[in-house]
Structure formats: structure tokens, C-alpha cells
Design a protein around this motif. Structure first.
Motif, PDB file in Angstrom:
ATOM      1  N   UNK A 148       0.823  -1.198   0.000  1.00  0.00           N
ATOM      2  CA  UNK A 148       0.000   0.000   0.000  1.00  0.00           C
ATOM      3  C   UNK A 148       0.857   1.248   0.000  1.00  0.00           C
ATOM      4  N   UNK A 149       0.273   2.345   0.455  1.00  0.00           N
ATOM      5  CA  UNK A 149       0.945   3.633   0.432  1.00  0.00           C
ATOM      6  C   UNK A 149       1.952   3.766   1.576  1.00  0.00           C
ATOM      7  N   UNK A 200       3.650   8.878   4.869  1.00  0.00           N
ATOM      8  CA  UNK A 200       2.870   8.985   3.634  1.00  0.00           C
ATOM      9  C   UNK A 200       2.877  10.439   3.170  1.00  0.00           C
ATOM     10  N   UNK A 201       2.604  10.653   1.873  1.00  0.00           N
ATOM     11  CA  UNK A 201       2.618  11.993   1.282  1.00  0.00           C
ATOM     12  C   UNK A 201       1.362  12.186   0.452  1.00  0.00           C
ATOM     13  N   UNK A 202       0.881  13.423   0.406  1.00  0.00           N
ATOM     14  CA  UNK A 202      -0.290  13.707  -0.422  1.00  0.00           C
ATOM     15  C   UNK A 202       0.038  13.573  -1.904  1.00  0.00           C
ATOM     16  N   UNK A 203       1.285  13.831  -2.291  1.00  0.00           N
ATOM     17  CA  UNK A 203       1.719  13.669  -3.680  1.00  0.00           C
ATOM     18  C   UNK A 203       3.079  12.971  -3.692  1.00  0.00           C
ATOM     19  N   UNK A 204       3.101  11.654  -3.521  1.00  0.00           N
ATOM     20  CA  UNK A 204       4.394  10.958  -3.471  1.00  0.00           C
ATOM     21  C   UNK A 204       5.177  11.061  -4.775  1.00  0.00           C
ATOM     22  N   UNK A 205       4.472  11.214  -5.913  1.00  0.00           N
ATOM     23  CA  UNK A 205       5.179  11.336  -7.190  1.00  0.00           C
ATOM     24  C   UNK A 205       5.947  12.647  -7.282  1.00  0.00           C
ATOM     25  N   UNK A 206       5.630  13.590  -6.398  1.00  0.00           N
ATOM     26  CA  UNK A 206       6.322  14.871  -6.420  1.00  0.00           C
ATOM     27  C   UNK A 206       7.594  14.886  -5.602  1.00  0.00           C
ATOM     28  N   UNK A 219      -0.764   0.716   8.549  1.00  0.00           N
ATOM     29  CA  UNK A 219      -2.168   0.351   8.649  1.00  0.00           C
ATOM     30  C   UNK A 219      -3.057   1.438   9.205  1.00  0.00           C
ATOM     31  N   UNK A 220      -2.519   2.636   9.458  1.00  0.00           N
ATOM     32  CA  UNK A 220      -3.322   3.745   9.963  1.00  0.00           C
ATOM     33  C   UNK A 220      -3.207   4.927   9.013  1.00  0.00           C
ATOM     34  N   UNK A 221      -4.257   5.748   8.967  1.00  0.00           N
ATOM     35  CA  UNK A 221      -4.211   6.973   8.171  1.00  0.00           C
ATOM     36  C   UNK A 221      -3.932   6.746   6.705  1.00  0.00           C
ATOM     37  N   UNK A 222      -4.394   5.639   6.130  1.00  0.00           N
ATOM     38  CA  UNK A 222      -4.162   5.360   4.718  1.00  0.00           C
ATOM     39  C   UNK A 222      -2.809   4.757   4.417  1.00  0.00           C
ATOM     40  N   UNK A 223      -1.982   4.570   5.446  1.00  0.00           N
ATOM     41  CA  UNK A 223      -0.683   3.951   5.233  1.00  0.00           C
ATOM     42  C   UNK A 223      -0.841   2.432   5.095  1.00  0.00           C
ATOM     43  N   UNK A 224       0.018   1.822   4.277  1.00  0.00           N
ATOM     44  CA  UNK A 224      -0.070   0.395   4.022  1.00  0.00           C
ATOM     45  C   UNK A 224       0.442  -0.441   5.182  1.00  0.00           C
ATOM     46  N   UNK A 225       0.191  -1.735   5.084  1.00  0.00           N
ATOM     47  CA  UNK A 225       0.667  -2.683   6.084  1.00  0.00           C
ATOM     48  C   UNK A 225       2.065  -3.176   5.699  1.00  0.00           C
ATOM     49  N   UNK A 226       2.807  -3.609   6.710  1.00  0.00           N
ATOM     50  CA  UNK A 226       4.147  -4.137   6.486  1.00  0.00           C
ATOM     51  C   UNK A 226       4.064  -5.640   6.266  1.00  0.00           C
ATOM     52  N   UNK A 227       4.773  -6.114   5.252  1.00  0.00           N
ATOM     53  CA  UNK A 227       4.834  -7.547   4.952  1.00  0.00           C
ATOM     54  C   UNK A 227       6.240  -8.043   5.294  1.00  0.00           C
TER      55      UNK A 227
END
Length: 544
Positions: free
Chosen positions: A98-99, A459-465, A489-497
Motif C-alpha cells: 500500500x501507500x 505517507x505523502x499527499x503527492x508521493x510522485x512529487x 495500517x493507519x491513516x491510509x498507510x499500508x501494512x508491512x509484509x
């Protein structure tokens, strides 16, 4: 004509840049955490030869006449799409589903990466194995808790190699105390010879003991072998405490009858009906059957009936406890049934190994009584404090709260036992695991696990930037937005695998296709230049 030549030159430059980006993508097709780029073109400013005119006087308007001046580089965009995960089986390899980005510190500032190939350096810091930058997160307190997980508390992650000892303060018990448990009492021998000291007549008297419905109570019955013999007070009820001490010997089940231990009320036998009687001595209240016969012929030489009492309605439980220095002690305690729905633990039924009582009693109240209701649940005496002084240099007066509130009392197996406790001895770190939330849990050789740290995710609002910094690292730019730091896993952040690495997201099929179009575009623009050159050559030749 010169415009077309310079347009071709701009096309060559633009397609060369596109080829550079494609080449970089393909070269990093196996780079962990790499994010591919793409090139877009834009038209350069056009030269206006004639402006547009509006309709007037019955005539239509005309469009502007403009000549383009070539192509320019529009953008080089980073693709932040998720790459495939590759299983490595190595616990220090992690990826993000995820993000989000891992945060690493280069000694001066935080930078960000999707490459999760981690390792520990000489100083015990968790670092990115390709550059040695320290992974950022939050360390746990000694008890394994992490109270704050925000940007202000972010720090380098290290693992505690040892776990300090912790004294036991709470022990929880569970399981069943058998409601049907009964003690046993038998007569040994079950028959004695009685002799009349006056007439010399003898008779054999049998003794039978039968359990009543009351706890720890038996009915005794005496019967003579000679049918002519008469027995007075030949039946009665014996009630004992859990230790085998006489609580009462009388003629009624509820203890309200005549006390047979009072002189003149003992069982007497008229052997053969001669009128001469022989009395049988009984123990007195508070006498213990372990030292006093149950019956004794007053005029019979050495003829006695012993009461063999066995305590069955009990449960002994052994539990390990640790003192403040991590020394292991053992608590042995025995709960004894003392009545229907009532069990007791006396002070002399408790022992702590390699320790002494810090007060006059192990228990804060002794005997400690555990009461059950009719449904088999604890309604009283669910907890009690045990206090002891460990031998050695550990702190005296160690108090341990014993919790029996989860006991049950049903007719069934005796399963009451230790359940859980706190406290542990000193331990050394053996291994660790990382879960999906980024929590790092250490396993120590003292048998305990403890949360050691949690990996932070940004996380970033525009990671491509974000700006590329090389080595699959990114930094904050003016167009990326500020990092939003928190747990996986919080605030739209992805989970760690754990045990996986994120592969490059470069699509080779797409890159090869783009390479073909770049090559053809470059060739076409070179044709513009060569054709324009030939046309100029023609003009030069007009003078001839």
C-alpha cells in the motif's frame, strides 16, 4: 526552412532524453524498491505568421496561421505504483503493501525509501543494508508499551539485547475444585473383642462407618456377635474437620443430639444379657484421630479401634514466582474443603521456597476462605495477598496478589491450577519478529516475549512529487507535501509484509515498446534535419 531544422534538433534532444529515462528504467529492473519514470513531451511556442480575423461585411473569418518551433520536454514523472513482493524468508526484509515509505536518517535528515532490506550494525541500530542509514520508529518502554507514535518522538531503532528481571506481583488461578470431593474414614480393625471384667464373658463387636450427606460426617454402628448381648448408644454421628480433628460425636446428624463423649452416654455392652456392662471410651471434641483411638474397650486389654482418616478433598497447586533480582521461588499452597461450598487455605498449608515469612503469616488473612454459590461460582475470598522475604539480596516484603476468582466448583475433575502470572528472570535476546503493524517483538531465553519497537511509516499527499536522491531514496520537495508519520495500517498507510522485498515496478514490455517509439521518433527527427539540409543545398545551387 531553418525552423524545421531547429524543430528536428529539438526532437532529437527530446527523444534522447526519453531514451535516457527508458535506459535507466531497464537498468533498474531488478533494483529493490525502484520506482520507474516516464517522459512526456509538449509542443514548443508557435510563431504566428498571420493572426485570426473575425467575420465582417458578409465575409467569414480566418484562422490564425502559426508555425510550431519544435518539441520540448513536458515532464519526467515517477510511477509510484506498487511493485510485486518477493518472498525472501529473512525476518529483517520488509516491504509495504500500500501507500507509504520507510523513514531512514543519514545522520542529518530523514529521507524516504520503499527498499526494506534491513540489517543491524555493530552498535545494534536497525539500518538500511545498502547505505547504512538508520531506520526510524519508536522504541518501547521497559514494560513493552509505546505511548506516543508521532513525528516528535521518532528516533533510531535499537533492540534491547537483555531483559531486566521483574518481580512477580500477580498470580491468576483457574480451573475446577471438585464439589463432590469427599474425605474417607475407615475403622481399623472393624471388629474387637469385649470382655466383662466381672464375669469374664467376652463378645466380638463389629464397627461400621457410613458416610452421611453432610460434609465430613459419618454414622457409626456397633453390632455384637452374641445375639443376647445388648448395646446402648450403639449408633451415632462423628463429625471431623478437614485435619481429622473431632468436631462432635452425638446422636443426631445435625449435631443437636446428646454428646456421646459425656460420661454416662458412651456406648455400653451388656454381654450375654447378664446385666454387667462394658463401656467403650470415645475421643473428646478437639481430639485428633491421628493420636486418639476412635473406640477403646475400657476393660479390654489393648483392644482399640483406630479411625483411619484420609484427606481427599484438597488441591495442591505449585506456582513459580520471581523476586526483584530474578531469583526463582516456588509457592506451594493447598486448598482444603471445609464444608459445602467452602474451601480454606491455612497458613501452614502455604510454603515459599528459599524464603521466610515477612510477617507472622504468609497470607494477609489466614485461614483464607474461598466461598462458592449454588451455581459453582466464587462469591467470596477471590483474592488474597501473599508476602514473603526472599533469601539473599532481593527486596524484602515482596507482596504477590493471588487471584482465585476464576475458580469454579462443580462435581467433576479436580483441575484447579495456576493460570498466568507476571514477573520474570533476566533474559538475553534470542530472536525477534516483525508483524504487519511494524511492531518488533523480541523473544528472550527466559521464555518471555516483549515488544521492543515499532517501525514508522511516512505517507505523502503527492508521493510522485518527491525528489530522487539516488539509492532508491526520496526526499521532500516543494510539491510532495509534508510527510504524515504514523503506524502501518493507519491513516491510509499500508501494512508491512515481513520476510518480503518489494521488486521494481518497471514493466519491461512497456519499456521495450517505448524504446521502439523513441528510436523511431529520433530517426524521424534526424530525417527532418537531413531533408532541410538538402533543401538548403538546392537553394545554394540556384546561383549556378
Amino acid at each position: 526552412m531553418m525552423r524545421s531544422m531547429y524543430a528536428g534538433v529539438s526532437g532529437l534532444k527530446a527523444h534522447q532524453t526519453k531514451m535516457d529515462v527508458i535506459g535507466n528504467n531497464i537498468s533498474n529492473v531488478n533494483t529493490v524498491g525502484y520506482k520507474g519514470s516516464r517522459v512526456t513531451f509538449k509542443e514548443m511556442l508557435s510563431q504566428t505568421l498571420k493572426g485570426a480575423s473575425s467575420p465582417q461585411n458578409g465575409r467569414g473569418g480566418t484562422n490564425p496561421q502559426q508555425v510550431g518551433l519544435g518539441v520540448a520536454l513536458g515532464s519526467i514523472d515517477t510511477s509510484m505504483e506498487q511493485g510485486n513482493l518477493q518472498s525472501t524468508g529473512k525476518m529483517t526484509d520488509v516491504s509495504i503493501q500500500g501507500e507509504g515509505f520507510f523513514m531512514v536518517n543519514d545522520g542529518k535528515q530523514n529521507v524516504y525509501t520503499r527498499a526494506g532490506s534491513l540489517s543491524f550494525d555493530e552498535d545494534g541500530f536497525l539500518v538500511n543494508s545498502s547505505n547504512g542509514y538508520r531506520i526510524q520508529g519508536w522504541k518501547a518502554a521497559e514494560d513493552g508499551t509505546i505511548s506516543k507514535t508521532n513525528a516528535e518522538n521518532i528516533e533510531d531503532i535499537t533492540l534491547d539485547e537483555t531483559m531486566d528481571a521483574s518481580a512477580t506481583t500477580n498470580i491468576n488461578y483457574t480451573g475446577n475444585l471438585n464439589a463432590a470431593a469427599e474425605n474417607t474414614l475407615t475403622a481399623s480393625p472393624s471388629k474387637i473383642q469385649i470382655e466383662d471384667g466381672t464375669s469374664g464373658a467376652t463378645d466380638n463387636v463389629s464397627v461400621s462407618l457410613n458416610k452421611t450427606e453432610n460434609f465430613n460426617q459419618w454414622k457409626f454402628s456397633l453390632s455384637a456377635e452374641n445375639s443376647s448381648s445388648n448395646i446402648t448408644n450403639g449408633t451415632g454421628y462423628i463429625t471431623l474437620d478437614e485435619a481429622g480433628k473431632i468436631l462432635g460425636i452425638n446422636t443426631a446428624k445435625d449435631g443437636s443430639g446428646t454428646d456421646l463423649t459425656i460420661a454416662g452416654n458412651e456406648p455400653t455392652i451388656d454381654i450375654g444379657g447378664t446385666g454387667d456392662t462394658v463401656a467403650l471410651d470415645l475421643p473428646s471434641v478437639s481430639d485428633s484421630l491421628s493420636s486418639t483411638p476412635l473406640f477403646k474397650g475400657a476393660e479390654a486389654a489393648g483392644e482399640t479401634v483406630e479411625g483411619d482418616y484420609t484427606l481427599n478433598a484438597k488441591r495442591t497447586i505449585t506456582t513459580d514466582v520471581y523476586d526483584s533480582q530474578g531469583t526463582l521461588h516456588t509457592i506451594d499452597l493447598t486448598a482444603k474443603k471445609v464444608g459445602d461450598n467452602t474451601w480454606e487455605i491455612e497458613n501452614n498449608d502455604v510454603d515459599v521456597s528459599d524464603a521466610t515469612m515477612s510477617t507472622a503469616s504468609w497470607l494477609s488473612n489466614s485461614p483464607h476462605t474461598i466461598n462458592f454459590d449454588a451455581d459453582g461460582n466464587v462469591v467470596g475470598g477471590g483474592t488474597v495477598d501473599l508476602t514473603f522475604d526472599p533469601n539473599g539480596g532481593a527486596a524484602d516484603g515482596q507482596a504477590v496478589a493471588l487471584d482465585f476468582s476464576n475458580f469454579t466448583q462443580f462435581a467433576g475433575d479436580m483441575t484447579a491450577d495456576f493460570d498466568t502470572s507476571d514477573g520474570y528472570g533476566q533474559g538475553d535476546l534470542k530472536s525477534f519478529t516483525i508483524d504487519g503493524s511494524g511492531a518488533i517483538t523480541g523473544s528472550y531465553d527466559n521464555g518471555y516475549n516483549k515488544t521492543l519497537a515499532k517501525i514508522g511509516i511516512a505517507s505523502f499527499s503527492n508521493p510522485a512529487g518527491m525528489s530522487r536522491e539516488g539509492d532508491t531514496l526520496f526526499s521532500v520537495s516543494n510539491n510532495s507535501g509534508d510527510p504524515q508519520i504514523g503506524l502501518a495500517g493507519t491513516g491510509g498507510r499500508g501494512m508491512i509484509a515481513p520476510g518480503t522485498l518489494e521488486m521494481s515496478n518497471v514493466d519491461l514490455a512497456q519499456q521495450f515498446t517505448e524504446m521502439i517509439t523513441a528510436q523511431r521518433g529520433f530517426q524521424s527527427n534526424s530525417k527532418i534535419i537531413s531533408t532541410s539540409d538538402e533543401m538548403l543545398q538546392t537553394l545554394v545551387n540556384l546561383k549556378r
